[in-house]
Design a protein around this motif. Structure first.
Motif, short mmCIF file in Angstrom:
data_model
loop_
_atom_site.label_atom_id
_atom_site.label_comp_id
_atom_site.label_asym_id
_atom_site.label_seq_id
_atom_site.Cartn_x
_atom_site.Cartn_y
_atom_site.Cartn_z
N HIS A 61 0.84 -1.21 0.00
CA HIS A 61 0.00 0.00 0.00
C HIS A 61 0.87 1.26 0.00
N LEU A 62 1.95 1.25 0.79
CA LEU A 62 2.82 2.43 0.86
C LEU A 62 3.67 2.61 -0.39
N ASN B 81 -2.68 17.34 -4.40
CA ASN B 81 -3.40 17.62 -3.17
C ASN B 81 -3.96 19.04 -3.26
N PHE C 104 4.46 15.82 8.58
CA PHE C 104 4.08 14.42 8.60
C PHE C 104 5.21 13.54 8.05
N HIS D 271 -2.23 11.26 0.62
CA HIS D 271 -0.83 11.38 0.20
C HIS D 271 -0.15 10.00 0.22
N LEU D 272 -0.43 9.22 1.26
CA LEU D 272 0.20 7.89 1.37
C LEU D 272 -0.38 6.89 0.38
N THR D 273 -1.64 7.04 0.05
CA THR D 273 -2.36 6.02 -0.72
C THR D 273 -2.19 6.19 -2.22
N LEU E 127 7.54 7.32 -0.23
CA LEU E 127 6.16 7.46 0.26
C LEU E 127 5.29 8.30 -0.66
N THR F 60 2.94 14.98 -6.33
CA THR F 60 1.71 14.58 -5.67
C THR F 60 0.59 15.53 -6.05
N LEU G 253 -1.73 23.03 4.63
CA LEU G 253 -1.64 21.62 4.25
C LEU G 253 -0.21 21.28 3.81
N HIS H 77 -6.35 14.33 3.97
CA HIS H 77 -5.35 14.72 2.97
C HIS H 77 -4.06 13.92 3.12
N LEU H 78 -3.66 13.65 4.36
CA LEU H 78 -2.40 12.91 4.58
C LEU H 78 -2.55 11.44 4.23
#
Lengths: 142, 142, 142
Positions: free
Chosen positions: A99-100, B52, B65, C99-101, B100, B50, B58, C95-96
């Motif tokens: 998933h990561l 977003n 994060f 970001h990971l998914t 990530l 990414t 954010l 949102h985070l």
């Protein structure tokens, strides 16, 4: 024009990072597609495809990092008897590392060259080996 | 039809989130491709791409994060003398943040419009700046 | 040839994993494209698209895993008054987790079949529901 090939891998470790850059580049050359895209996609859910620099120290950093985020000892729901399987599933961490990591990558093909940054290599990531694995490599373009 | 362009960026911070939505949209318009896909791919391994929402609060949440998951002070294997480089590598965290984040994004082009959700913006993510960076933007379709 | 369809979803939970494999496969069949690629992209920034095995125990593992990495109680910058919204944003974790998914997936189409591994299913991931959501499904090829 669309060309499809497969890369077959027999992994040997529980977690393993295997470079497939040269195989992908070779399949692009064989395709005779000069301008387009190569898509690299794994067919499994406890593996990943990632692009990173090819250094052993970095492979071990990524492996330790993923194991730190997804430790083996936590009480995962998937680590239990699965009636459909007739056995206990033991690979929740493989699914979460997948998933990561993501399951695919892409590179641009321009005038017959794969436009890869100097440090970019393609890794097949095994998170539940040893196993027989298949990666699809599709070249699409003109 | 395949069109390829580059976005060149000079980043100024160690970790930095740079909006490239307008540049990507402009390159799609210039391509004259009306139905297809735009692929945005970074050429580097300590950066990410990414999608977003574009909000400063954010950006700082994502940065904090990633730094929480990948702290600077851990004993990474990549933070050591690399004979091939002739120096000590100091960017293991950049490679892990890139792992990530992912290194690409895609948007659909339909009737000449990029089908982007209202909150969707495209970020180039620097994880080892300042540096000169290149992003490939390929528009493919009809 | 390029075909574009949408999947509309009304999610019912704050975090929710919804299988969309069958809908995507149906749209590929309707497209009559026999060799190419299907691209699945969400239009939102607090949702994700991922490929994993369809098991309830795994859905709960992924949900717990993401909540462990992105807990609700941390002091996020985005959890504050946003003048443009006229209200307090309460979805930094969505949102985070997005970001990971990641926000998309791809599958190869070959001789009219979607080349999906046996364990591969496509999930729409809601991280800020309930909400009305849209997923774009583009089929491109011959």
């Amino acid at each position: 024009m669309v060309q499809l090939k497969q890369i077959k891998l027999l992994t040997t470790e529980y977690n393993q990072f295997i470079l497939i850059t040269e195989q992908v580049m070779g399949l692009v050359r064989e395709s005779n597609i000069k301008n387009g895209m190569v898509h690299v996609i794994t067919k499994h859910t406890t593996t990943g495809i990632t692009v990173n620099e090819s250094l052993e120290c970095l492979e071990s950093d990524i492996e330790e990092f993923l194991t730190r985020l997804v430790p083996e000892h936590l009480p995962y729901a998937h680590a239990r008897m699965l009636p459909d399987y007739g056995s206990t599933a033991g690979n929740p961490t493989g699914h979460l590392k997948a998933h990561l990591t993501g399951n695919h990558c892409h590179f641009v093909i321009s005038d017959g060259d794969v436009l890869k940054g100097d440090a970019q290599d393609i890794y097949f990531c095994e998170f539940d080996g040893p196993a027989q694995r298949t990666v699809l490599v599709q070249v699409i373009g003109e």
